[in-house]
Design a protein around this motif. Structure first.
Motif, mmCIF file in Angstrom:
data_model
loop_
_atom_site.group_PDB
_atom_site.id
_atom_site.type_symbol
_atom_site.label_atom_id
_atom_site.label_comp_id
_atom_site.label_asym_id
_atom_site.label_seq_id
_atom_site.Cartn_x
_atom_site.Cartn_y
_atom_site.Cartn_z
ATOM 1 N N ASP A 1 69.904 42.728 25.927
ATOM 2 C CA ASP A 1 71.245 43.121 26.339
ATOM 3 C C ASP A 1 71.203 44.129 27.479
ATOM 4 O O ASP A 1 72.144 44.205 28.278
ATOM 5 C CB ASP A 1 72.008 43.708 25.153
ATOM 6 C CG ASP A 1 72.778 42.641 24.382
ATOM 7 O OD1 ASP A 1 72.572 41.445 24.668
ATOM 8 O OD2 ASP A 1 73.588 43.000 23.505
ATOM 9 N N SER B 1 69.149 44.095 30.073
ATOM 10 C CA SER B 1 69.064 43.305 31.307
ATOM 11 C C SER B 1 70.415 42.686 31.652
ATOM 12 O O SER B 1 70.836 42.671 32.821
ATOM 13 C CB SER B 1 68.013 42.204 31.161
ATOM 14 O OG SER B 1 66.731 42.757 30.956
ATOM 15 N N ARG B 2 71.089 42.195 30.637
ATOM 16 C CA ARG B 2 72.398 41.573 30.853
ATOM 17 C C ARG B 2 73.417 42.611 31.314
ATOM 18 O O ARG B 2 74.254 42.334 32.181
ATOM 19 C CB ARG B 2 72.843 40.906 29.542
ATOM 20 C CG ARG B 2 74.060 40.028 29.652
ATOM 21 C CD ARG B 2 74.144 39.077 28.459
ATOM 22 N NE ARG B 2 74.210 39.791 27.196
ATOM 23 C CZ ARG B 2 75.354 40.138 26.594
ATOM 24 N NH1 ARG B 2 76.510 39.827 27.164
ATOM 25 N NH2 ARG B 2 75.344 40.755 25.440
ATOM 26 N N GLU C 1 72.729 43.534 35.068
ATOM 27 C CA GLU C 1 73.143 42.456 35.966
ATOM 28 C C GLU C 1 74.661 42.396 36.071
ATOM 29 O O GLU C 1 75.216 42.236 37.164
ATOM 30 C CB GLU C 1 72.604 41.120 35.469
ATOM 31 C CG GLU C 1 72.987 39.948 36.357
ATOM 32 C CD GLU C 1 72.456 38.620 35.848
ATOM 33 O OE1 GLU C 1 72.689 37.598 36.523
ATOM 34 O OE2 GLU C 1 71.812 38.602 34.784
ATOM 35 N N SER C 2 75.350 42.547 34.946
ATOM 36 C CA SER C 2 76.802 42.472 34.950
ATOM 37 C C SER C 2 77.414 43.626 35.737
ATOM 38 O O SER C 2 78.323 43.421 36.560
ATOM 39 C CB SER C 2 77.334 42.496 33.515
ATOM 40 O OG SER C 2 78.748 42.523 33.502
#
Length: 352
Positions: free
Chosen positions: A220, A222-223, A226-227
């Motif tokens: 999460d 990394s997500r 990126e978001s």
């Protein structure tokens, strides 16, 4: 204060301190505000200045005798007061720096940032603090520069700017606005903000402190990065541990704006021969000397005084033979001997 940032300056790997002074182990830490400390060089005068509808409260350190230079002192991340402290985190980093500068005839200004000390939330509320971004933080620092220039007669272009931890990025952002003629980057944020947070949180996962949730948190993380970088917002379904570590809506604007700036790129743009003090320490659990090395290389064209400490913690306190850990975040320890010598030498070259 709910969801107010407590990152680099307040966090220690492998144990990060969460908002509200709670560690991952669930131990509540509540220390009284250290308040003002004994002044051995010069004297403090209370000052205020206005910026973005907020009255900021601070202290102007006047040296004994006429000031020969002036410096703005910028704190690390989170609700840090003018002395460099937070609830549950005692360090006196900034007031000790002011003391060292005053010994060489250098006046200095330090202030309670948003969320700290007498300034408090200022024009923000718990519900609206998410509107506070890094741009506003730099604007507030620039307003402090104007007050310092008015009180000392030193132009903004000639003022020294010293930043601790996240404050080093604020200092570099001021330099990008044409402010400052000498800089100290003390245990600085050395890379893009989200890259450092990623490294810190991955270290927590690697340590096993998060148990079976560790890999889910890593995915999460990394997500989330990126978001935020692509949309300016965090996903709404992140692991709750990430929200505790600052990846929540209240911090999204600040992180989005600050992460756009690369300290290495900004450092490379400083004018040749600019006086710069850069420090790192082997016992800094937040920022390693290896992480600082690219910043050091980017500053090679300046008049660089690089100091590699061996016994200082992130708050520039003296650990001696002791190993760094959670205890030295909450205890007020003596100033690092190595830092005292470094700032004394740098200030002597700038002052009398």
């Amino acid at each position: 204060m709910r969801n107010v940032r407590r990152w680099i300056g307040a966090a220690a790997v492998p144990v990060l301190v969460l908002a509200g002074g709670v560690t991952l182990a669930g131990t509540a830490v509540a220390l009284p505000d250290t308040g003002s400390v004994a002044v051995s060089n010069g004297s403090d005068a209370p000052v205020t200045f206005e910026a973005d509808g907020t009255t900021f409260h601070g202290s102007l350190r006047n040296p004994d005798g006429a000031a020969v230079a002036a410096a703005l002192l910028l704190p690390g991340s989170g609700p840090t007061d003018r002395n460099g402290n937070q609830p549950g985190v005692a360090a006196d980093t900034l007031v000790r720096t002011a003391d060292a500068l005053a010994a060489h005839g250098i006046a200095s200004l330090r202030f309670d940032k948003i969320g700290a000390g007498e300034t408090g939330l200022g024009s923000y509320t718990v519900e609206t603090v998410g509107e506070y971004g890094f741009t506003e933080q730099v604007d507030h620092a620039e307003a402090a520069v104007r007050l310092l220039a008015e009180r000392t007669g030193v132009s903004p272009e000639e003022i020294l700017v010293l930043g601790h931890s996240e404050g080093a990025l604020t200092a570099l952002a001021l330099a990008d606005r044409g402010i400052g003629d000498g800089f100290a980057f003390l245990a600085p944020l050395p890379m893009r903000y989200l890259d450092l947070l990623t490294a810190q949180l991955n270290a927590v996962v690697d340590s096993g402190q998060l148990g079976p949730d560790g890999e889910a948190v890593r995915a999460d993380l990394s997500r989330a990065v990126e978001s935020l970088r692509t949309t300016g917002a965090f996903p709404t379904d992140l692991h709750p541990v990430l929200a505790q570590f600052g990846m929540n809506p209240a911090n999204a604007k600040f992180l989005f704006e600050s992460d756009k700036l690369d300290p290495v790129e900004l450092a490379a743009e400083l004018a040749a021969d600019t006086p710069v003090l850069l420090t790192c320490s082997d016992k800094d659990l937040n920022i390693s000397c290896a992480q600082v090395e690219p910043l050091r290389n980017a500053l090679s064209h300046t008049d660089l005084q690089f100091e590699h400490f061996t016994t200082a913690n992130h708050s520039l306190e003296e650990l001696g033979p002791l190993q760094p850990g959670p205890a030295d975040q909450v205890a007020l320890l003596p100033t690092s001997f190595e830092f005292s010598a470094a700032i004394d030498g740098w200030a002597a070259a700038r002052g009398r």
